[in-house]
Design a protein around this motif. Structure first.
Motif, PDB file in Angstrom:
ATOM      1  N   HIS A  81     -13.824   5.212  -0.633  1.00 41.09           N
ATOM      2  CA  HIS A  81     -14.635   4.910  -2.037  1.00 41.09           C
ATOM      3  C   HIS A  81     -14.614   2.872  -1.342  1.00 41.09           C
ATOM      4  CE1 HIS A  81     -14.788   8.140  -4.552  1.00 41.09           C
ATOM      5  NE2 HIS A  81     -13.472   8.066  -3.839  1.00 41.09           N
ATOM      6  N   ARG A  82     -16.050   2.760  -1.650  1.00 41.74           N
ATOM      7  CA  ARG A  82     -16.148   1.016  -1.617  1.00 41.74           C
ATOM      8  C   ARG A  82     -15.216   0.206  -2.167  1.00 41.74           C
ATOM      9  NH1 ARG A  82     -18.219  -0.671   2.765  1.00 41.74           N
ATOM     10  NH2 ARG A  82     -19.803   0.776   2.836  1.00 41.74           N
ATOM     11  N   GLU A  83     -14.580   0.015  -2.754  1.00 39.01           N
ATOM     12  CA  GLU A  83     -13.982  -0.476  -3.939  1.00 39.01           C
ATOM     13  C   GLU A  83     -12.838  -0.572  -2.962  1.00 39.01           C
ATOM     14  OE1 GLU A  83     -15.225   2.177  -6.068  1.00 39.01           O
ATOM     15  OE2 GLU A  83     -16.536   1.075  -6.388  1.00 39.01           O
ATOM     16  N   GLU A  84     -12.275   0.629  -2.773  1.00 45.37           N
ATOM     17  CA  GLU A  84     -10.857   1.121  -1.583  1.00 45.37           C
ATOM     18  C   GLU A  84     -11.063  -0.640  -0.180  1.00 45.37           C
ATOM     19  OE1 GLU A  84      -9.263   4.429  -3.396  1.00 45.37           O
ATOM     20  OE2 GLU A  84     -10.485   5.144  -1.763  1.00 45.37           O
ATOM     21  N   LEU A  85     -12.191   0.256   0.292  1.00 46.52           N
ATOM     22  CA  LEU A  85     -13.176  -0.415   1.177  1.00 46.52           C
ATOM     23  C   LEU A  85     -12.164  -2.484   1.481  1.00 46.52           C
ATOM     24  CD1 LEU A  85     -15.155   1.172   3.403  1.00 46.52           C
ATOM     25  CD2 LEU A  85     -12.827   1.436   3.770  1.00 46.52           C
ATOM     26  N   ILE A  86     -13.409  -3.022   0.250  1.00 50.62           N
ATOM     27  CA  ILE A  86     -13.132  -3.960  -0.116  1.00 50.62           C
ATOM     28  C   ILE A  86     -11.879  -4.311  -0.787  1.00 50.62           C
ATOM     29  CG2 ILE A  86     -13.943  -5.502  -1.678  1.00 50.62           C
ATOM     30  CD1 ILE A  86     -16.627  -4.035  -1.749  1.00 50.62           C
ATOM     31  N   LYS A  87     -11.203  -3.747  -1.123  1.00 48.54           N
ATOM     32  CA  LYS A  87     -10.499  -4.338  -1.606  1.00 48.54           C
ATOM     33  C   LYS A  87      -8.722  -4.074  -0.822  1.00 48.54           C
ATOM     34  CE  LYS A  87      -8.133  -2.717  -5.159  1.00 48.54           C
ATOM     35  NZ  LYS A  87      -7.664  -1.155  -6.139  1.00 48.54           N
ATOM     36  N   ILE A  88      -8.922  -3.102   0.416  1.00 47.11           N
ATOM     37  CA  ILE A  88      -8.106  -3.173   2.095  1.00 47.11           C
ATOM     38  C   ILE A  88      -8.492  -4.528   3.011  1.00 47.11           C
ATOM     39  CG2 ILE A  88      -7.851  -2.308   3.780  1.00 47.11           C
ATOM     40  CD1 ILE A  88      -7.692   0.312   2.190  1.00 47.11           C
ATOM     41  N   SER A  89      -9.877  -4.671   2.567  1.00 46.92           N
ATOM     42  CA  SER A  89     -10.287  -5.881   3.926  1.00 46.92           C
ATOM     43  C   SER A  89     -10.637  -7.461   3.140  1.00 46.92           C
ATOM     44  CB  SER A  89     -12.228  -5.532   3.920  1.00 46.92           C
ATOM     45  OG  SER A  89     -12.773  -6.527   3.012  1.00 46.92           O
TER      46      SER A  89
END
Length: 156
Positions: A88-96
């Protein structure tokens, strides 16, 4: 044909937990070719040199070895190609944001099937120092010895 249920582990990256302190874990889908899925269903994969990187705001997994499918023809895949991870986009942002901090990396921990779909467990991790690795091994050895002593006392 009945649909698969449950979790079937194909490969684990045991070295990752030895070399890194894993802080957060995420479950991600993988964009695979048909012959890759067939090879995984046979239980063939190696995650030893695997790592994950960001390209154009997408997370990609590299270095995972999924051998060619035996019955595959010209449709076979490259064994060590780059594979896109589906999050999910939110998970990608959090990981990045976490990876931008110094010392953090993304490592694949486990490759498995959940209800017939290929998934990978990735972890945001920080590298261990050499003395941390020795400390972890010493703690594991002490725990094994303590359990052995308890078992011996219970037998008497």
């Amino acid at each position: 044909m009945p649909k698969e249920s449950g979790r079937k582990v194909v490969a684990t990256n045991r070295k990752a937990r030895h070399d890194y302190h894993v802080l957060d874990t995420y479950e991600a889908g993988i964009a695979l070719m048909g012959t890759e899925v067939k090879s995984l269903r046979e239980g063939h994969a190696s995650m030893v040199d695997g790592f994950c990187t960001f390209y154009n705001d997408e997370l990609w997994m590299e270095g995972i070895h999924i051998p060619e499918y035996n019955q595959g023809s010209w449709t076979n895949h490259a064994a060590r190609r780059r594979r896109k991870l589906l999050l999910h986009r939110e998970e990608l942002i959090k990981i990045s944001h976490k990876v931008r901090e110094s010392g953090f990396t993304i490592v694949p921990l486990q490759l498995y099937f959940v209800d017939g779909r290929a998934k990978v467990e990735i972890g945001v991790a920080r590298g261990k120092r050499e003395y941390d690795k020795r400390q972890t091994l010493r703690e594991q050895q002490d725990n094994r010895e303590a359990l052995r002593e308890i078992r011996e006392r219970n037998r008497r």
